[in-house]
Design a protein around this motif. Structure first.
Motif, PDB file in Angstrom:
ATOM      1  N   LEU A   1      -2.052  -6.597   1.076  1.00  0.00           N
ATOM      2  CA  LEU A   1      -3.269  -5.853   1.379  1.00  0.00           C
ATOM      3  C   LEU A   1      -4.416  -6.781   1.759  1.00  0.00           C
ATOM      4  O   LEU A   1      -5.242  -6.428   2.600  1.00  0.00           O
ATOM      5  N   GLN A   2      -4.464  -7.951   1.166  1.00  0.00           N
ATOM      6  CA  GLN A   2      -5.494  -8.919   1.542  1.00  0.00           C
ATOM      7  C   GLN A   2      -5.312  -9.369   2.984  1.00  0.00           C
ATOM      8  O   GLN A   2      -6.280  -9.615   3.687  1.00  0.00           O
ATOM      9  N   ASP A   3      -4.044  -9.467   3.420  1.00  0.00           N
ATOM     10  CA  ASP A   3      -3.727  -9.916   4.777  1.00  0.00           C
ATOM     11  C   ASP A   3      -3.640  -8.770   5.773  1.00  0.00           C
ATOM     12  O   ASP A   3      -3.353  -8.992   6.946  1.00  0.00           O
ATOM     13  N   ALA A   4      -3.862  -7.544   5.328  1.00  0.00           N
ATOM     14  CA  ALA A   4      -3.609  -6.363   6.153  1.00  0.00           C
ATOM     15  C   ALA A   4      -4.505  -6.274   7.380  1.00  0.00           C
ATOM     16  O   ALA A   4      -4.177  -5.558   8.314  1.00  0.00           O
ATOM     17  N   GLY A   5      -5.590  -7.002   7.406  1.00  0.00           N
ATOM     18  CA  GLY A   5      -6.437  -6.994   8.590  1.00  0.00           C
ATOM     19  C   GLY A   5      -5.725  -7.552   9.798  1.00  0.00           C
ATOM     20  O   GLY A   5      -6.122  -7.321  10.939  1.00  0.00           O
ATOM     21  N   SER A   6      -4.621  -8.259   9.563  1.00  0.00           N
ATOM     22  CA  SER A   6      -3.880  -8.871  10.660  1.00  0.00           C
ATOM     23  C   SER A   6      -2.848  -7.939  11.282  1.00  0.00           C
ATOM     24  O   SER A   6      -2.175  -8.325  12.226  1.00  0.00           O
ATOM     25  N   GLY A   7      -2.684  -6.733  10.757  1.00  0.00           N
ATOM     26  CA  GLY A   7      -1.760  -5.785  11.373  1.00  0.00           C
ATOM     27  C   GLY A   7      -0.906  -5.043  10.371  1.00  0.00           C
ATOM     28  O   GLY A   7      -1.012  -5.231   9.162  1.00  0.00           O
ATOM     29  N   THR A   8      -0.036  -4.190  10.895  1.00  0.00           N
ATOM     30  CA  THR A   8       0.763  -3.325  10.042  1.00  0.00           C
ATOM     31  C   THR A   8       1.869  -4.058   9.301  1.00  0.00           C
ATOM     32  O   THR A   8       2.348  -3.559   8.290  1.00  0.00           O
ATOM     33  N   SER A   9       2.285  -5.218   9.777  1.00  0.00           N
ATOM     34  CA  SER A   9       3.370  -5.915   9.071  1.00  0.00           C
ATOM     35  C   SER A   9       2.938  -6.297   7.653  1.00  0.00           C
ATOM     36  O   SER A   9       3.743  -6.238   6.719  1.00  0.00           O
ATOM     37  N   ALA A  10       1.686  -6.657   7.471  1.00  0.00           N
ATOM     38  CA  ALA A  10       1.196  -6.989   6.133  1.00  0.00           C
ATOM     39  C   ALA A  10       1.148  -5.731   5.259  1.00  0.00           C
ATOM     40  O   ALA A  10       1.458  -5.785   4.067  1.00  0.00           O
ATOM     41  N   LEU A  11       0.790  -4.600   5.850  1.00  0.00           N
ATOM     42  CA  LEU A  11       0.808  -3.342   5.096  1.00  0.00           C
ATOM     43  C   LEU A  11       2.230  -2.959   4.715  1.00  0.00           C
ATOM     44  O   LEU A  11       2.477  -2.488   3.611  1.00  0.00           O
ATOM     45  N   GLN A  12       3.172  -3.178   5.625  1.00  0.00           N
ATOM     46  CA  GLN A  12       4.574  -2.885   5.329  1.00  0.00           C
ATOM     47  C   GLN A  12       5.082  -3.787   4.200  1.00  0.00           C
ATOM     48  O   GLN A  12       5.846  -3.347   3.341  1.00  0.00           O
ATOM     49  N   PHE A  13       4.651  -5.048   4.221  1.00  0.00           N
ATOM     50  CA  PHE A  13       5.001  -5.987   3.156  1.00  0.00           C
ATOM     51  C   PHE A  13       4.484  -5.453   1.814  1.00  0.00           C
ATOM     52  O   PHE A  13       5.215  -5.418   0.819  1.00  0.00           O
ATOM     53  N   ALA A  14       3.229  -5.008   1.798  1.00  0.00           N
ATOM     54  CA  ALA A  14       2.634  -4.459   0.575  1.00  0.00           C
ATOM     55  C   ALA A  14       3.382  -3.208   0.130  1.00  0.00           C
ATOM     56  O   ALA A  14       3.693  -3.047  -1.055  1.00  0.00           O
ATOM     57  N   GLN A  15       3.710  -2.341   1.074  1.00  0.00           N
ATOM     58  CA  GLN A  15       4.401  -1.100   0.733  1.00  0.00           C
ATOM     59  C   GLN A  15       5.795  -1.383   0.166  1.00  0.00           C
ATOM     60  O   GLN A  15       6.222  -0.728  -0.787  1.00  0.00           O
ATOM     61  N   THR A  16       6.476  -2.350   0.715  1.00  0.00           N
ATOM     62  CA  THR A  16       7.816  -2.704   0.220  1.00  0.00           C
ATOM     63  C   THR A  16       7.756  -3.142  -1.234  1.00  0.00           C
ATOM     64  O   THR A  16       8.558  -2.713  -2.064  1.00  0.00           O
ATOM     65  N   HIS A  17       6.790  -3.982  -1.563  1.00  0.00           N
ATOM     66  CA  HIS A  17       6.675  -4.453  -2.944  1.00  0.00           C
ATOM     67  C   HIS A  17       6.186  -3.356  -3.877  1.00  0.00           C
ATOM     68  O   HIS A  17       6.631  -3.277  -5.026  1.00  0.00           O
ATOM     69  N   LEU A  18       5.320  -2.484  -3.384  1.00  0.00           N
ATOM     70  CA  LEU A  18       4.895  -1.353  -4.196  1.00  0.00           C
ATOM     71  C   LEU A  18       6.068  -0.404  -4.451  1.00  0.00           C
ATOM     72  O   LEU A  18       6.187   0.155  -5.533  1.00  0.00           O
ATOM     73  N   HIS A  19       6.946  -0.262  -3.480  1.00  0.00           N
ATOM     74  CA  HIS A  19       8.131   0.585  -3.659  1.00  0.00           C
ATOM     75  C   HIS A  19       9.005   0.044  -4.797  1.00  0.00           C
ATOM     76  O   HIS A  19       9.561   0.817  -5.581  1.00  0.00           O
ATOM     77  N   GLN A  20       9.115  -1.273  -4.886  1.00  0.00           N
ATOM     78  CA  GLN A  20       9.864  -1.886  -5.990  1.00  0.00           C
ATOM     79  C   GLN A  20       9.200  -1.560  -7.327  1.00  0.00           C
ATOM     80  O   GLN A  20       9.882  -1.241  -8.310  1.00  0.00           O
TER      81      GLN A  20
END
Length: 157
Positions: A30-49
């Motif tokens: 989420l801190q890196d999310a300003g750089s695009g959706t891949s960072a949001l997807q990274f956050a979502q993947t870990h939140l899913h865990q």
């Protein structure tokens, strides 16, 4: 007297370190999310865990809270909600709420999902859910059914 809301801490202690690590990775995304959706997807993947672990441990209200946060991240990824600084800050606060709630439970606090209600309602509002309510945290497996019922009742009145 026993507290019916006291969770079995055994399974939680086994996975808490992994949950904490996944929360930290989600926050980094989420801190890196300003750089695009891949960072949001990274956050979502870990939140899913995190959500999966919470479900296994049996913290139903917190699982519903994490699920709603995960859905918000999905909305942001798909462009259904803006991935602006305000939404990312809300998501980061929600991650902190999850971590703090788990820490309190690990130190003996009872599992009282109502404490999550203000933050849950903020997540629901960010997703555009006018019918999200604290009761969702008590019967998360019925939350969609309750929303549909509220909607039908509102249409009738």
């Amino acid at each position: 007297m026993t507290n019916a809301n006291a969770p079995d801490l055994g399974p939680l202690t086994w996975v808490k370190g992994e949950i904490d690590a996944a929360l930290a990775r989600a926050d980094e995304g989420l801190q890196d999310a300003g750089s695009g959706t891949s960072a949001l997807q990274f956050a979502q993947t870990h939140l899913h865990q995190v959500r999966g672990a919470l479900s296994i441990v049996g913290l139903d209200g917190l699982t519903q809270f994490a699920d709603t946060l995960e859905q918000l991240l999905g909305d942001m990824i798909r462009g259904e909600q803006p991935a602006d600084p305000a939404h990312r800050a809300l998501a980061r606060r929600a991650l902190a709420v999850i971590g703090n709630y788990l820490e309190e439970i690990a130190h003996g606090a009872p599992d009282q999902a109502l404490r999550l209600a203000p933050h849950y309602l903020a997540l629901g509002a960010a997703r555009g859910l006018s019918d999200a309510g604290p009761v969702d945290l008590f019967h998360p497996d019925r939350a969609d059914d309750l929303r549909a019922l509220r909607k039908r009742l509102h249409q009738v009145t």
